[in-house]
Design a protein around this motif. Structure first.
Motif, PDB file in Angstrom:
ATOM      1  N   ASP A 177      37.350  42.455  32.353  1.00 28.06           N
ATOM      2  CA  ASP A 177      37.469  40.996  32.341  1.00 28.06           C
ATOM      3  C   ASP A 177      38.885  40.565  32.717  1.00 28.06           C
ATOM      4  O   ASP A 177      39.076  39.624  33.493  1.00 28.06           O
ATOM      5  N   ASP A 246      25.918  37.472  30.353  1.00 25.32           N
ATOM      6  CA  ASP A 246      26.045  38.574  31.309  1.00 25.32           C
ATOM      7  C   ASP A 246      25.343  39.829  30.793  1.00 25.32           C
ATOM      8  O   ASP A 246      24.702  40.562  31.563  1.00 25.32           O
ATOM      9  N   THR A 252      27.286  40.174  36.329  1.00 21.94           N
ATOM     10  CA  THR A 252      28.342  39.173  36.175  1.00 21.94           C
ATOM     11  C   THR A 252      27.898  37.874  36.829  1.00 21.94           C
ATOM     12  O   THR A 252      27.689  37.817  38.045  1.00 21.94           O
TER      13      THR A 252
END
Length: 361
Positions: A177, A246, A252
């Motif tokens: 991330d 997600d 994603t």
């Protein structure tokens, strides 16, 4: 001239010989299937190390053969000259620039950038969002020497993040991330600036040819303005907040790979009501804008490759479009017999008749 000659060996149906390309404009005239587009494909291949028609190099080899090669000589107006050699043998490809092996295609990109106009460009107007993202990314790769590495990095991180989501191995999500937010912001910011540059050119040219004013390119980033896309921390918090979605979808759901690029007029989608000819003009003018932006950023003129792209335009729009072509260092065009290519040529234009993979002046 940039391309002085091109030598073919087992490339598509083209004869094993050398063609003289030392003119500012070169026209290839012939029926479909005779080899006109194959010559343009070879020039593109020498410039970028790939084909614009197939992802499989084995499909380029002449029927019944196992390998092919190309040799090109460039000599730019700046005085720089380069020899490019491509050898495909035993399902392996080797590209050399001035006798030195190319390790990465990005080493070729700015040697002699070609702007390709082809029938498949219609997808930039009518195709999936991925096609328009591809066009902007391709343009940025020409203008910005760092962008190709950045978009590659983004895709690599995205692939890794999607892998752990699909396999429910969430331990690395914090790391991915952070990486995705860091590089994704760069990609999104550069796309936004590129589309701003394109809009300085696109709408005006479209109006000059069609008389329709107010058509522009709209950029809808996946990470919206309210998420402060220039703030990495805000994007990271957004990814964490939406992580459960997600996980459920095992992919994603946000980021530059989900960006949308549309053509609008008066805040409405333009393509949905546009004619086929208008959509074709959108794709053509995008390529013109690509060439103009490249020239503005680099102060260099590109080579234009135009592959039977004017057939769907009426004579009036053809004439207007040709009058608005950007400055180029060299121009290659294909035509069918009977097309009025004499209207567009200059006194120095070289014309080849193409038949059965052979060329005749």
């Amino acid at each position: 001239m940039p391309f002085l000659y091109q030598t073919f060996y087992n490339f598509r149906n083209l004869k094993n010989d050398t063609i003289d390309l030392s003119s500012k404009e070169v026209y290839f005239v012939g029926e479909n299937g005779q080899g006109k587009s194959n010559i343009l494909e070879s020039l593109y291949y020498s410039s970028y190390g790939i084909s614009f028609r197939t992802n499989l190099d084995s499909r380029i080899v002449r029927n019944g053969e196992r390998d092919f090669s190309l040799n090109s000589m460039y000599a730019r107006d700046s005085g720089q000259s380069h020899k490019i050699s491509v050898i495909f043998e035993g399902n392996r490809k080797k590209i050399e620039k001035d006798g030195k092996k190319i390790q990465d295609r990005k080493e070729l990109i700015n040697t002699i950038p070609c702007i390709l106009f082809c029938h498949d460009d219609l997808r930039f107007a009518t195709g999936e969002p991925e096609s328009r993202r591809f066009f902007i990314d391709q343009s940025l790769s020409l203008f910005d020497p760092t962008y190709l590495d950045e978009i590659r990095s983004y895709k690599k991180i995205l692939k890794s993040r999607n892998f752990v989501l699909k396999n429910h191995e969430y331990e690395m999500l914090d790391v991915y991330d952070q990486q995705l937010a860091q590089i994704g912001i760069v990609v999104q910011d550069k796309r936004k600036k590129a589309i701003f540059q394109f809009n300085q050119i696109f709408g005006q040219l479209f109006e000059q040819i069609t008389g329709i004013e107010g058509v522009s390119i709209a950029y809808h980033p996946s990470w919206k303005e309210k998420e402060s896309p220039n703030n990495q921390r805000d994007i990271l918090n957004f990814l964490i907040a939406h992580r459960e979605k997600d996980k459920v979808m095992e992919t994603t759901l946000s980021g530059p790979h989900r960006d949308r690029i549309d053509f609008v007029r008066d805040h409405h989608f333009f393509v949905s009501t546009a004619s086929t000819g208008q959509c074709r003009l959108i794709s053509l003018i995008l390529r013109v804008a690509q060439a103009v932006c490249y020239n503005r950023v680099t102060s260099s003129k590109p080579v234009l490759l135009m592959d039977d792209v004017l057939l769907e335009l009426d004579p009036d729009k053809r004439a207007k479009f040709n009058a608005l072509l950007p400055e180029y260092e060299q121009l290659f065009c294909t035509f069918l017999p009977g097309e009025p290519y004499e209207r567009y040529m200059h006194s120095t234009t070289k014309i080849y008749k193409i038949q059965g993979g052979e060329w005749y002046e």
